[in-house]
Enzyme design. Structure first.
Site, PDB file in Angstrom:
ATOM      1  N   TYR A 150       0.705  -0.732  -0.539  1.00 50.35           N
ATOM      2  CA  TYR A 150       0.436  -0.310   0.153  1.00 50.35           C
ATOM      3  C   TYR A 150       1.052   1.108   0.528  1.00 50.35           C
ATOM      4  O   TYR A 150       2.086   1.132   0.412  1.00 50.35           O
ATOM      5  CB  TYR A 150      -0.911  -0.102   0.804  1.00 50.35           C
ATOM      6  CG  TYR A 150      -2.094   1.391   1.583  1.00 50.35           C
ATOM      7  CD1 TYR A 150      -2.838   1.154   0.748  1.00 50.35           C
ATOM      8  CD2 TYR A 150      -1.723   2.248   2.499  1.00 50.35           C
ATOM      9  CE1 TYR A 150      -3.862   2.384   0.361  1.00 50.35           C
ATOM     10  CE2 TYR A 150      -2.472   3.227   2.420  1.00 50.35           C
ATOM     11  CZ  TYR A 150      -3.610   2.979   1.385  1.00 50.35           C
ATOM     12  OH  TYR A 150      -4.429   4.850   1.869  1.00 50.35           O
ATOM     13  N   ASP A 245       9.082   3.117  -0.272  1.00 53.77           N
ATOM     14  CA  ASP A 245       8.386   3.572   0.749  1.00 53.77           C
ATOM     15  C   ASP A 245       8.457   2.817   1.922  1.00 53.77           C
ATOM     16  O   ASP A 245       8.039   2.017   2.661  1.00 53.77           O
ATOM     17  CB  ASP A 245       6.807   3.166   0.084  1.00 53.77           C
ATOM     18  CG  ASP A 245       5.789   3.632   0.814  1.00 53.77           C
ATOM     19  OD1 ASP A 245       6.024   4.936   1.941  1.00 53.77           O
ATOM     20  OD2 ASP A 245       4.445   3.654   0.526  1.00 53.77           O
ATOM     21  N   LYS A 273       4.043   9.032   8.810  1.00 53.00           N
ATOM     22  CA  LYS A 273       3.633   8.428   9.789  1.00 53.00           C
ATOM     23  C   LYS A 273       4.289   8.950  10.596  1.00 53.00           C
ATOM     24  O   LYS A 273       4.247  10.749  11.456  1.00 53.00           O
ATOM     25  CB  LYS A 273       3.237   7.180   9.892  1.00 53.00           C
ATOM     26  CG  LYS A 273       2.877   6.584   8.867  1.00 53.00           C
ATOM     27  CD  LYS A 273       2.057   5.026   8.725  1.00 53.00           C
ATOM     28  CE  LYS A 273       1.127   5.313   8.496  1.00 53.00           C
ATOM     29  NZ  LYS A 273       1.036   3.825   6.718  1.00 53.00           N
TER      30      LYS A 273
HETATM   31  C1  LIG Z   1       0.496   4.666   5.410  1.00 49.48           C
HETATM   32  C2  LIG Z   1       1.082   4.563   4.334  1.00 49.48           C
HETATM   33  C3  LIG Z   1       0.853   5.523   2.857  1.00 49.48           C
HETATM   34  C4  LIG Z   1      -0.096   6.517   2.953  1.00 49.48           C
HETATM   35  O1  LIG Z   1       0.440   7.718   4.208  1.00 49.48           O
HETATM   36  P1  LIG Z   1      -1.084   8.767   4.316  1.00 49.48           P
HETATM   37  O2  LIG Z   1      -0.665   9.627   5.480  1.00 49.48           O
HETATM   38  O3  LIG Z   1      -1.693   7.205   4.894  1.00 49.48           O
HETATM   39  O4  LIG Z   1      -1.875   9.360   3.057  1.00 49.48           O
HETATM   40  C5  LIG Z   1       1.937   5.636   1.919  1.00 49.48           C
HETATM   41  N1  LIG Z   1       2.472   3.928   1.848  1.00 49.48           N
HETATM   42  C6  LIG Z   1       3.066   3.219   3.379  1.00 49.48           C
HETATM   43  C7  LIG Z   1       3.898   2.626   3.295  1.00 49.48           C
HETATM   44  C8  LIG Z   1       1.636   3.470   4.264  1.00 49.48           C
HETATM   45  O5  LIG Z   1       1.653   2.744   5.499  1.00 49.48           O
END
Ligand SMILES: *Cc1c(COP(=O)(O)O)cnc(C)c1O
Length: 445
Positions: A150, A245, A273
């Protein structure tokens, strides 16, 4: 659900009913909806350290921590103070502040591959902008992503995605133009041969490979030895940008992110985060030669009214300094103690799996952990296809609610990771393992 369960969450149920009338599905992010475990979401009233209290007065040890950001637990005094002090001076100017440079410098110190940083407001914005940047830099369109990973909800990344998308069983979303999805090539996680084949076929039209260095939005799947390095080698060979990511793993797997754990040097890193200290922040960052493409240094446009706003920068700085600064007496950093607690927790769950005979696949790195309930002992999950095949949803659901009743709050889906904060003490871990033992026996049925 039983009557007792209903009573225990009565106020949450009322609030959820009211929310559903005015908010689609009653939530502002689908992962909060408890669709993976039945029942209705628990509404929270307050949090302090490792603990949260719901609107019915039940308390929990929290392993969701706002889905990762709260590395120091809820309402850590240093973070609260930084936010209060900055709020009193102004929350946003739409003009540069010194705090942005300070946080960028700190990120560069912590994450060795990073030379420049652009702040945005969410992880979604970070990955979306990183892909635009990779396309601008290479002049190519195709991207490669891994099934079950994701990367936020931008169109081209909402193809075979993880997190809430997996929990709800919606691998692709309506509303994403077929033409957009067509330039996203997908491969199973840990399948380096398939990536090699893709590169053989599409060779020099691939702008970027984007990957979670630990696949933690389909549960908790570690990269197999050589997988990430294989991606690095292939992308170098083909002039493709490697985007790691680390929105979840950044400052969680290790101070330098999962890339430092696995020794990978990406071109671009996405962050989010933890970097915002509990406020909405994301960042994309990387090699200066690439980052210089971003406007106004270069032609790739990306902007944000509240980007780098001082409130979020102050919270991020407070969190990172508090977690990673080495105490004067040389004792472990708060991050190190939190990672130690996560290790104790994961080891404890491993032994409980043996003791109770409930087959689990437990993983942990730094302050993150995850476990799958397996249909049969010995099964191994290394990709999303494996997870779908081997995961025992009914057992997880029974376990999840038994843990809630014992005051432990886990992510309401086994396709999500868990998090430990520096506020979780040895008593919290011991209480959690006692609850887990009882709950595993209940889940075993
Ligand atoms: C949570 C997450 C996202 C998206 O971040 P948001 O602040 O919710 O838009 C993207 N990549 C990874 C790996 C994530 O865990």
């Amino acid at each position: 659900m039983t009557l007792t369960t209903t009573d225990r969450y009565a106020r949450s149920k009322e609030l959820f009913a009211a929310a559903q009338a005015v908010i689609p599905g009653g939530v502002n992010s689908p992962v909060r909806a408890f669709r993976g475990v039945g029942g209705t979401p628990i509404f929270f009233a307050r949090g302090n350290g490792a603990h949260v209290e719901d609107v019915d007065g039940n308390s929990y040890i929290d392993y969701v921590l706002s889905w990762g950001p709260l590395l120091l637990g809820h309402a850590h005094p240093a973070v609260v103070q930084a936010i209060n002090e900055q709020a009193a001076r102004g929350t946003s100017f739409g003009a540069p502040t010194e705090l942005e440079t300070e946080l960028a410098e700190l990120v560069i110190t912590l994450v060795p591959s990073v030379e420049q940083v652009r702040f945005v407001n969410s992880g979604t914005e970070a990955t979306m902008s990183a892909l635009r940047l990779a396309r601008a830099y290479t002049g190519r369109e195709k991207i490669v992503k891994f099934i079950g990973c994701y990367h936020g909800h931008a169109d081209m990344l909402l193809v075979q995605a993880g997190s809430g998308v997996v929990t709800l069983g919606l691998p692709d979303s309506p509303g994403v133009p077929a033409s957009t999805a067509a330039s996203t090539l997908t491969v199973e996680y840990n399948d380096l041969d398939a990536v090699t084949a893709l590169f053989r076929e599409h060779g020099d039209t691939i702008a970027a490979v984007i990957v979670e260095p630990i696949a933690a939005n389909m549960g908790f799947v570690l990269p197999e030895p050589g997988f990430l390095q294989g991606l690095r080698d292939l992308t170098r060979k083909h002039g493709t940008v490697l985007i790691i990511d680390e929105v979840m793993t950044g400052f969680r797997a290790a101070p330098g992110g999962a890339q430092s754990v696995f020794g990978i040097d990406p071109d671009i890193t996405c962050l989010g985060k933890v970097i915002g200290g509990g406020l909405p922040v994301g960042a994309y960052a990387g090699k200066k030669a690439i980052m210089q493409m971003v406007a106004p240094a270069g032609p790739m446009y990306q902007a944000g009214t509240l980007s780098g706003n001082p409130l979020a920068m102050a919270a991020g700085l407070a969190m990172l300094h508090t977690a990673f600064d080495v105490p004067a007496d040389g004792s472990p950093t708060l991050f190190q103690s939190a990672a130690g607690r996560a290790q104790t927790l994961a080891d404890g769950i491993r032994s409980l799996s043996e003791e109770t005979g409930v087959p689990l696949q437990v993983g942990n790195v730094g302050t993150m952990f995850g476990f799958y309930f397996l249909r049969e002992a010995g099964a191994k999950v290394r990709s999303y296809a494996d997870a779908k095949q081997h995961v025992d949803a009914a057992r997880f659901t029974r376990f999840f609610w038994a843990m809630c009743e014992r005051g432990v709050y886990l992510a309401p889906s086994q396709f999500e990771a868990g998090f430990v904060s520096s506020a979780h003490d040895t008593v919290d871990i011991a209480v959690t393992l006692t609850a887990a033992r009882e709950s595993l026996l209940i889940a075993r049925g």
